[in-house]
Enzyme design. Structure first.
Site, short mmCIF file in Angstrom:
data_model
loop_
_atom_site.label_atom_id
_atom_site.label_comp_id
_atom_site.label_asym_id
_atom_site.label_seq_id
_atom_site.Cartn_x
_atom_site.Cartn_y
_atom_site.Cartn_z
NE ARG B 111 -3.47 -2.49 4.17
CZ ARG B 111 -4.20 -1.45 4.53
NH1 ARG B 111 -5.30 -1.63 5.22
NH2 ARG B 111 -3.85 -0.23 4.19
CD GLU B 148 -6.45 14.09 0.09
OE1 GLU B 148 -7.09 14.59 -0.83
OE2 GLU B 148 -6.72 12.97 0.59
#
Lengths: 223, 223
Positions: B111, B148
């Site tokens: 993006r 994470e």
């Protein structure tokens, strides 16, 4: 295509692209001439357009055995690294489509985004990403297409296009045409009108153009 | 940021973005006003810039439970589908960086390409893709960063930047800042000077800004 192809050493380009055949018209390329010293010759056939594409084409780099042995990959990163080459491609597409009332540019992930986004901006059109399955967050429509082994899928958001929208489909390279054909199917399902395909590079020997008929197809650099 | 936030129904935008809080200044949004009928008010604080970002911010759509349960994804595709919103973002970045002699725009896959490529064109700068491991065909340098759970890697071509090049790093969204920090490390290894980070969206509550200090950071839409 390459009637005036030259090799000019761009300031930001360290590796000189390899020669791909003899220099046309017997004019020897001058690698030591800086890009900023280069002038467009008045009277060139095709004017600035052909010249911009010929200039840019020298920045496509062959990388052997990528992504797998036996494949010669057309690497566009040296072209992107040269602002004149990159913008020459965008300008050429823009000249082709300006005034055609293009509502949306569908660009295919992810190298297609690099050309599709500036073109959408230039044309004052919407930018619509076509992505691999699972990447788009909202409700999607999906089309499968054949690969050498197996299949792949591309998606677009179900609210991406309005009925009757005039769209072009942009990618950096056309090989077999499978992805582009799938993108066209996605656009048609939403009632859009696919005005044309636009590819920076066409691998003519793969014959993908056939698959994309009868939609008009613009490709700038042909191998 | 949203001192003049409005909700305006764009011609190409079918779903109206959800309201995220009260309309400032007690001005009720008028969803039925077509985008073309909207005029910039002379005397707006911040001139066109703030206005463009406030306009664009209304097109960011929340998608719940993507990519996994409990996550609210900031979907920029409605923003991209509105030419005024999309170009307002590009214009605002361009106004910030024009005249700063930016040599290259490093954009993070994929993006980041959508904003980085038009910005590179606008600034007459090189476009340099930073991609996930294994995507770039030529010789690459690679940096790992923490996710994470586990780690991920980003790469850039080893010949992407010259020493001393002034670069900006562009992505659509800053969350923890891990990917952007890795891109900065890649740029520094090639001797480039990272002038700034530029993000369309910043998730302030994740505190990623801290990780990117002391490099200047521009973010337009904050949550």
């Amino acid at each position: 295509m390459a009637a005036t192809r030259k090799r000019t050493a761009g300031k930001n380009l360290k590796p000189v692209p390899p020669r791909r055949g003899p220099t046309p018209r017997g004019v020897e390329a001058k690698p030591s001439l800086p890009a900023r010293g280069r002038r467009k010759r008045a009277g060139d056939a095709g004017g600035g357009e052909l010249d911009a594409v010929a200039y840019a084409s020298a920045f496509v780099r062959d990388v052997k055995d990528f992504p797998k042995p036996g494949i010669v990959f057309k690497d566009i990163t040296p072209l992107l690294a040269d602002p004149r080459a990159f913008q020459g491609i965008i300008d050429t597409f823009a000249q082709r489509f300006v005034g055609e009332r293009i509502d949306a540019v569908l660009a295919i992930e992810s190298r297609g985004f690099i050309f599709g986004a500036p073109l959408a901006a230039r044309l004052n059109a919407a930018f619509v990403p076509v992505r691999k399955a699972g990447k788009l967050p909202y409700a999607t429509d999906r089309v499968s297409y054949a690969l050498e082994y197996g299949t792949a899928e591309v998606e677009v958001h179900t609210d991406a296009l309005r009925r009757g929208a005039r769209v072009i489909i942009v990618d950096d390279l056309m090989a077999t045409g499978g992805t582009a054909a799938a993108a066209r199917e996605l656009a048609k399902r939403q009632g859009a009108q696919v005005v044309a395909f636009a590819f920076v590079i066409e691998l003519e020997f793969l014959g993908g153009r056939k698959l994309l008929e009868p939609t008009p197809l613009v490709s700038l650099i042909k191998f």
